[in-house]
Design an enzyme around this catalytic site. Structure first.
Site, PDB file in Angstrom:
ATOM      1  N   ASP A 185     -45.307   4.822 -14.461  1.00  0.00           N
ATOM      2  CA  ASP A 185     -45.036   4.161 -13.181  1.00  0.00           C
ATOM      3  C   ASP A 185     -45.379   4.973 -11.941  1.00  0.00           C
ATOM      4  O   ASP A 185     -44.827   4.742 -10.870  1.00  0.00           O
ATOM      5  CB  ASP A 185     -43.544   3.797 -13.127  1.00  0.00           C
ATOM      6  CG  ASP A 185     -42.658   4.999 -13.428  1.00  0.00           C
ATOM      7  OD1 ASP A 185     -43.133   6.133 -13.271  1.00  0.00           O
ATOM      8  OD2 ASP A 185     -41.485   4.798 -13.813  1.00  0.00           O
TER       9      ASP A 185
ATOM     10  N   GLU B 160     -45.487   3.186 -22.234  1.00  0.00           N
ATOM     11  CA  GLU B 160     -44.150   3.176 -21.606  1.00  0.00           C
ATOM     12  C   GLU B 160     -44.019   1.970 -20.666  1.00  0.00           C
ATOM     13  O   GLU B 160     -43.695   2.088 -19.480  1.00  0.00           O
ATOM     14  CB  GLU B 160     -43.841   4.483 -20.865  1.00  0.00           C
ATOM     15  CG  GLU B 160     -42.356   4.689 -20.630  1.00  0.00           C
ATOM     16  CD  GLU B 160     -42.015   5.996 -19.925  1.00  0.00           C
ATOM     17  OE1 GLU B 160     -42.007   6.028 -18.683  1.00  0.00           O
ATOM     18  OE2 GLU B 160     -41.756   6.984 -20.619  1.00  0.00           O
TER      19      GLU B 160
ATOM     20  N   GLU C  96     -41.757   3.631  -7.961  1.00  0.00           N
ATOM     21  CA  GLU C  96     -42.063   3.463  -9.394  1.00  0.00           C
ATOM     22  C   GLU C  96     -41.783   2.053  -9.907  1.00  0.00           C
ATOM     23  O   GLU C  96     -42.529   1.520 -10.739  1.00  0.00           O
ATOM     24  CB  GLU C  96     -41.287   4.491 -10.224  1.00  0.00           C
ATOM     25  CG  GLU C  96     -41.759   5.929 -10.065  1.00  0.00           C
ATOM     26  CD  GLU C  96     -41.210   6.641  -8.835  1.00  0.00           C
ATOM     27  OE1 GLU C  96     -40.386   6.043  -8.101  1.00  0.00           O
ATOM     28  OE2 GLU C  96     -41.586   7.797  -8.591  1.00  0.00           O
TER      29      GLU C  96
ATOM     30  N   HIS D 268     -35.660  15.590  -7.836  1.00  0.00           N
ATOM     31  CA  HIS D 268     -36.924  15.543  -7.093  1.00  0.00           C
ATOM     32  C   HIS D 268     -37.321  14.170  -6.581  1.00  0.00           C
ATOM     33  O   HIS D 268     -38.312  14.025  -5.863  1.00  0.00           O
ATOM     34  CB  HIS D 268     -38.066  16.059  -7.979  1.00  0.00           C
ATOM     35  CG  HIS D 268     -38.424  15.123  -9.098  1.00  0.00           C
ATOM     36  ND1 HIS D 268     -39.273  14.063  -8.921  1.00  0.00           N
ATOM     37  CD2 HIS D 268     -38.022  15.067 -10.383  1.00  0.00           C
ATOM     38  CE1 HIS D 268     -39.379  13.392 -10.066  1.00  0.00           C
ATOM     39  NE2 HIS D 268     -38.636  13.987 -10.968  1.00  0.00           N
TER      40      HIS D 268
ATOM     41  N   ARG E  11     -38.229  10.680  -4.848  1.00  0.00           N
ATOM     42  CA  ARG E  11     -38.432  10.286  -3.445  1.00  0.00           C
ATOM     43  C   ARG E  11     -37.227   9.553  -2.866  1.00  0.00           C
ATOM     44  O   ARG E  11     -36.864   9.773  -1.723  1.00  0.00           O
ATOM     45  CB  ARG E  11     -39.667   9.379  -3.347  1.00  0.00           C
ATOM     46  CG  ARG E  11     -40.945  10.137  -3.034  1.00  0.00           C
ATOM     47  CD  ARG E  11     -42.106   9.157  -2.830  1.00  0.00           C
ATOM     48  NE  ARG E  11     -43.249   9.807  -2.198  1.00  0.00           N
ATOM     49  CZ  ARG E  11     -44.084  10.626  -2.813  1.00  0.00           C
ATOM     50  NH1 ARG E  11     -43.898  10.939  -4.077  1.00  0.00           N
ATOM     51  NH2 ARG E  11     -45.100  11.156  -2.157  1.00  0.00           N
TER      52      ARG E  11
ATOM     53  N   HIS F 102     -39.041  21.571  -8.356  1.00  0.00           N
ATOM     54  CA  HIS F 102     -40.319  20.857  -8.216  1.00  0.00           C
ATOM     55  C   HIS F 102     -41.108  21.447  -7.039  1.00  0.00           C
ATOM     56  O   HIS F 102     -40.510  21.898  -6.061  1.00  0.00           O
ATOM     57  CB  HIS F 102     -39.976  19.386  -7.971  1.00  0.00           C
ATOM     58  CG  HIS F 102     -41.117  18.437  -8.072  1.00  0.00           C
ATOM     59  ND1 HIS F 102     -42.147  18.420  -7.168  1.00  0.00           N
ATOM     60  CD2 HIS F 102     -41.384  17.450  -8.955  1.00  0.00           C
ATOM     61  CE1 HIS F 102     -43.006  17.469  -7.491  1.00  0.00           C
ATOM     62  NE2 HIS F 102     -42.567  16.866  -8.581  1.00  0.00           N
TER      63      HIS F 102
HETATM   64  C1  UD1 Z   1     -44.657  12.059  -8.630  1.00  0.00           C
HETATM   65  C2  UD1 Z   1     -44.486  10.576  -8.962  1.00  0.00           C
HETATM   66  C3  UD1 Z   1     -43.120  10.327  -9.588  1.00  0.00           C
HETATM   67  C4  UD1 Z   1     -42.868  11.270 -10.760  1.00  0.00           C
HETATM   68  C5  UD1 Z   1     -43.116  12.691 -10.336  1.00  0.00           C
HETATM   69  C6  UD1 Z   1     -42.983  13.612 -11.516  1.00  0.00           C
HETATM   70  C7  UD1 Z   1     -45.549   8.962  -7.453  1.00  0.00           C
HETATM   71  C8  UD1 Z   1     -45.463   8.231  -6.166  1.00  0.00           C
HETATM   72  N1  UD1 Z   1     -44.557   9.799  -7.720  1.00  0.00           N
HETATM   73  O1  UD1 Z   1     -43.706  12.370  -7.615  1.00  0.00           O
HETATM   74  O2  UD1 Z   1     -43.066   8.996 -10.054  1.00  0.00           O
HETATM   75  O3  UD1 Z   1     -41.527  11.134 -11.179  1.00  0.00           O
HETATM   76  O4  UD1 Z   1     -44.443  12.821  -9.799  1.00  0.00           O
HETATM   77  O5  UD1 Z   1     -42.852  14.938 -11.141  1.00  0.00           O
HETATM   78  O6  UD1 Z   1     -46.490   8.785  -8.185  1.00  0.00           O
HETATM   79  N2  UD1 Z   1     -47.103  19.577  -5.756  1.00  0.00           N
HETATM   80  C9  UD1 Z   1     -47.758  20.769  -5.931  1.00  0.00           C
HETATM   81  N3  UD1 Z   1     -48.230  21.063  -7.189  1.00  0.00           N
HETATM   82  C10 UD1 Z   1     -48.059  20.254  -8.252  1.00  0.00           C
HETATM   83  C11 UD1 Z   1     -47.370  19.058  -8.060  1.00  0.00           C
HETATM   84  C12 UD1 Z   1     -46.907  18.722  -6.822  1.00  0.00           C
HETATM   85  O7  UD1 Z   1     -47.928  21.534  -5.004  1.00  0.00           O
HETATM   86  O8  UD1 Z   1     -48.501  20.595  -9.345  1.00  0.00           O
HETATM   87  C13 UD1 Z   1     -46.579  19.238  -4.400  1.00  0.00           C
HETATM   88  C14 UD1 Z   1     -47.664  18.816  -3.422  1.00  0.00           C
HETATM   89  O9  UD1 Z   1     -47.355  19.329  -2.159  1.00  0.00           O
HETATM   90  C15 UD1 Z   1     -47.525  17.286  -3.400  1.00  0.00           C
HETATM   91  C16 UD1 Z   1     -46.023  17.135  -3.571  1.00  0.00           C
HETATM   92  O10 UD1 Z   1     -45.678  18.146  -4.519  1.00  0.00           O
HETATM   93  O11 UD1 Z   1     -47.991  16.717  -2.205  1.00  0.00           O
HETATM   94  C17 UD1 Z   1     -45.524  15.800  -4.038  1.00  0.00           C
HETATM   95  O12 UD1 Z   1     -46.248  15.344  -5.180  1.00  0.00           O
HETATM   96  P1  UD1 Z   1     -46.333  13.745  -5.480  1.00  0.00           P
HETATM   97  O13 UD1 Z   1     -47.107  13.536  -6.725  1.00  0.00           O
HETATM   98  O14 UD1 Z   1     -46.773  13.040  -4.243  1.00  0.00           O
HETATM   99  O15 UD1 Z   1     -44.817  13.329  -5.651  1.00  0.00           O
HETATM  100  P2  UD1 Z   1     -43.772  13.689  -6.769  1.00  0.00           P
HETATM  101  O16 UD1 Z   1     -42.444  13.777  -6.114  1.00  0.00           O
HETATM  102  O17 UD1 Z   1     -44.257  14.821  -7.571  1.00  0.00           O
HETATM  103  N1  UDP Z   2     -40.273  19.445 -17.086  1.00  0.00           N
HETATM  104  C1  UDP Z   2     -40.986  20.613 -17.261  1.00  0.00           C
HETATM  105  N2  UDP Z   2     -40.740  21.672 -16.433  1.00  0.00           N
HETATM  106  C2  UDP Z   2     -39.810  21.614 -15.435  1.00  0.00           C
HETATM  107  C3  UDP Z   2     -39.099  20.399 -15.256  1.00  0.00           C
HETATM  108  C4  UDP Z   2     -39.365  19.325 -16.080  1.00  0.00           C
HETATM  109  O1  UDP Z   2     -41.813  20.714 -18.148  1.00  0.00           O
HETATM  110  O2  UDP Z   2     -39.651  22.622 -14.722  1.00  0.00           O
HETATM  111  C5  UDP Z   2     -40.577  18.297 -17.956  1.00  0.00           C
HETATM  112  C6  UDP Z   2     -39.393  17.601 -18.586  1.00  0.00           C
HETATM  113  O3  UDP Z   2     -39.006  18.214 -19.787  1.00  0.00           O
HETATM  114  C7  UDP Z   2     -39.935  16.212 -18.797  1.00  0.00           C
HETATM  115  C8  UDP Z   2     -40.853  16.004 -17.616  1.00  0.00           C
HETATM  116  O4  UDP Z   2     -41.159  17.311 -17.132  1.00  0.00           O
HETATM  117  O5  UDP Z   2     -40.729  16.143 -19.971  1.00  0.00           O
HETATM  118  C9  UDP Z   2     -40.188  15.195 -16.563  1.00  0.00           C
HETATM  119  O6  UDP Z   2     -40.980  15.211 -15.441  1.00  0.00           O
HETATM  120  P1  UDP Z   2     -40.418  14.890 -14.005  1.00  0.00           P
HETATM  121  O7  UDP Z   2     -38.957  15.145 -13.944  1.00  0.00           O
HETATM  122  O8  UDP Z   2     -41.314  15.601 -13.065  1.00  0.00           O
HETATM  123  O9  UDP Z   2     -40.759  13.342 -13.861  1.00  0.00           O
HETATM  124  P2  UDP Z   2     -39.997  12.005 -14.260  1.00  0.00           P
HETATM  125  O10 UDP Z   2     -39.595  12.074 -15.690  1.00  0.00           O
HETATM  126  O11 UDP Z   2     -38.835  11.867 -13.340  1.00  0.00           O
HETATM  127  O12 UDP Z   2     -41.003  10.952 -13.989  1.00  0.00           O
END
Ligand code: UD1
Ligand code: UDP
Length: 384
Positions: free
Chosen positions: A98, A120, A134, A210, A212, A243
């Site tokens: 999602d 999923e 999502e 983490h 939104r 995160h």
């Molecule tokens: C995204 C997904 C959310 C999912 C989450 C898992 C969307 C809208 N959101 O949210 O559904 O639960 O991922 O973690 O698709 N960043 C880094 N390095 C990384 C990853 C992220 O620097 O490897 C930072 C960047 O500044 C980026 C910010 O995190 O702009 C947010 O990342 P983003 O994918 O927009 O949102 P998430 O909260 O990670």
């Molecule tokens: N996870 C990880 N390292 C971390 C935190 C989470 O590998 O520091 C793994 C966790 O075990 C799970 C997945 O990341 O498999 C969950 O991802 P996240 O919480 O980012 O996204 P969501 O499940 O909320 O979409």
């Protein structure tokens, strides 16, 4: 025999963790040519998963920006996908869950008239703003997909009620497949701070937060409750892999920076995370994936949200909705720490989300759909 060319599209940490065992399964089977297209919505957190599961990507759109917005992720992924799809010409595109990558990947495939399989599928809260965005992403993908791989019977029921088009399969969740290789009793952490934790004499709580929809006041309230727990209980250690999102890091630092017994660490790789959960006392999280993983490990989960699209473990008694208000979160944590009976009622292993064979079922279902297998795969049965 002409192979079915399957392009798996993913871009964030949870999608990668849950698609990795499926990509591995497809690569091992003779019916398929398996390729990966990363959007790169995440970077470090995505690359870490690719390394652990030894996956390589044929396409990497590398779209991540530091302050990315929902529109920037979606448009950059959509444009990049157009080119990748025109070049690769897959028979099927697989997307997961999602995220914005999921939605853009499915829409891009639809524009090229390539059928989409949704892994999923069928999770719902029926609140379009929670989780945001999502709930809308997965609902829109259900309209696009031709093959729906729903983990549980409740997920299947949601899709049937909505009269989605295409074939629905009950497969279990692929994350349980992933855990067959990541969780090991003799595992040694690569993160020094985790190796130094005394899991026997201290009660270790694993925290992630983490989402939104929790940005701002809810996240501050949740983390203030965590601070109160750390100050109130002498024998507790709280590990929070924070995160990489700047919004999350600022809030974590403001509320928990320097608080004794709170370990703010960088995100850990998935093997570290699964083995950390396997050794902890309980989990506090707003993550979706952790709600599926921790129950399989027999660990209670307090969900830091107002609702969940994963009601199965709540029904089984191992997951509780703690909400996002300071007093509610604090009360729920104190109950688990103060009342051994309440703790033991929640601490039993349940596997409503899968039996570790979801990927085989999905591969079989794809082969069946394309006429390379006579029988439809049997559904996942949590009782069996
Ligand atoms: C995204 C997904 C959310 C999912 C989450 C898992 C969307 C809208 N959101 O949210 O559904 O639960 O991922 O973690 O698709 N960043 C880094 N390095 C990384 C990853 C992220 O620097 O490897 C930072 C960047 O500044 C980026 C910010 O995190 O702009 C947010 O990342 P983003 O994918 O927009 O949102 P998430 O909260 O990670
Ligand atoms: N996870 C990880 N390292 C971390 C935190 C989470 O590998 O520091 C793994 C966790 O075990 C799970 C997945 O990341 O498999 C969950 O991802 P996240 O919480 O980012 O996204 P969501 O499940 O909320 O979409």
């Amino acid at each position: 025999m002409k192979k079915i060319k399957v392009m798996s599209v993913f871009g964030t940490r949870p999608e990668a963790i849950k698609m990795a065992p499926l990509v591995q399964t497809l690569a091992q089977r003779p019916e398929f040519e398996s390729i990966c297209c990363l959007t790169g919505q995440h970077r470090e957190m995505l690359d870490s998963v690719m390394q652990i599961f030894r996956l390589t990507a044929q396409y990497d759109l590398n779209i991540m920006q530091k302050q990315q917005t929902l529109s920037s992720i979606t448009t950059r992924a959509l444009l990049g996908m157009e080119q990748a799809l025109q070049e690769a010409q897959p028979d099927l595109v697989l997307v997961h869950g999602d995220t914005s990558t999921t939605f853009a990947g499915a829409l891009a495939a639809f524009y090229q008239k390539v059928p989409v399989g949704h892994v999923e599928a069928g999770l719902r809260t029926y609140d379009r703003y929670s989780p945001f965005p999502e709930e809308m992403n997965r609902t829109l993908v259900s309209d696009i997909a031709a093959l729906h791989f729903a983990p549980t019977s409740a997920n299947v029921d949601n899709l049937r009620r909505e009269s989605v088009q295409g074939e629905i399969f009950r497969t279990g969740n692929t994350v349980i497949d992933a855990m067959r290789t990541t969780v090991r009793p003799d595992y040694r952490f690569a993160t020094a701070e985790l190796n130094e934790l005394d899991f026997k004499s201290r009660r270790v709580i694993v925290l992630t937060c983490h989402r939104r929809e929790n940005y701002g006041q809810p996240m501050h309230d949740i983390l203030r409750a965590v601070r109160d727990v750390a100050e109130r209980y002498e024998d507790v250690e709280i590990v929070y892999p924070v995160h990489l999102s700047p919004a999350v890091r600022a809030c974590a630092q403001e509320e928990l920076g320097g608080v004794p017994h709170v370990h703010l660490i960088d995100p850990v790789d998935v093997e570290e995370m699964h083995n950390l959960m396997a050794r902890c006392c309980f989990v506090m999280t707003d993550s979706g994936g952790l709600q599926e993983e921790a129950p399989a490990l027999g660990k209670p989960v307090l969900v830091l949200r107002r609702e969940t699209e994963r009601p199965e473990a709540v029904a089984a008694g191992t997951v509780r909705l703690a909400g996002v208000a300071h007093d509610d979160v604090l009360r729920e944590v104190c109950t688990l720490l103060d009342d051994p009976a309440a703790y033991h009622r929640m601490a039993h292993a349940v596997n409503p989300y899968g039996d570790g064979h979801a990927c085989e079922r999905i591969a079989d279902a794809i082969a069946w759909h394309f006429g390379l297998r006579a029988e439809r795969p049997a559904d996942f049965d949590p009782a069996g």
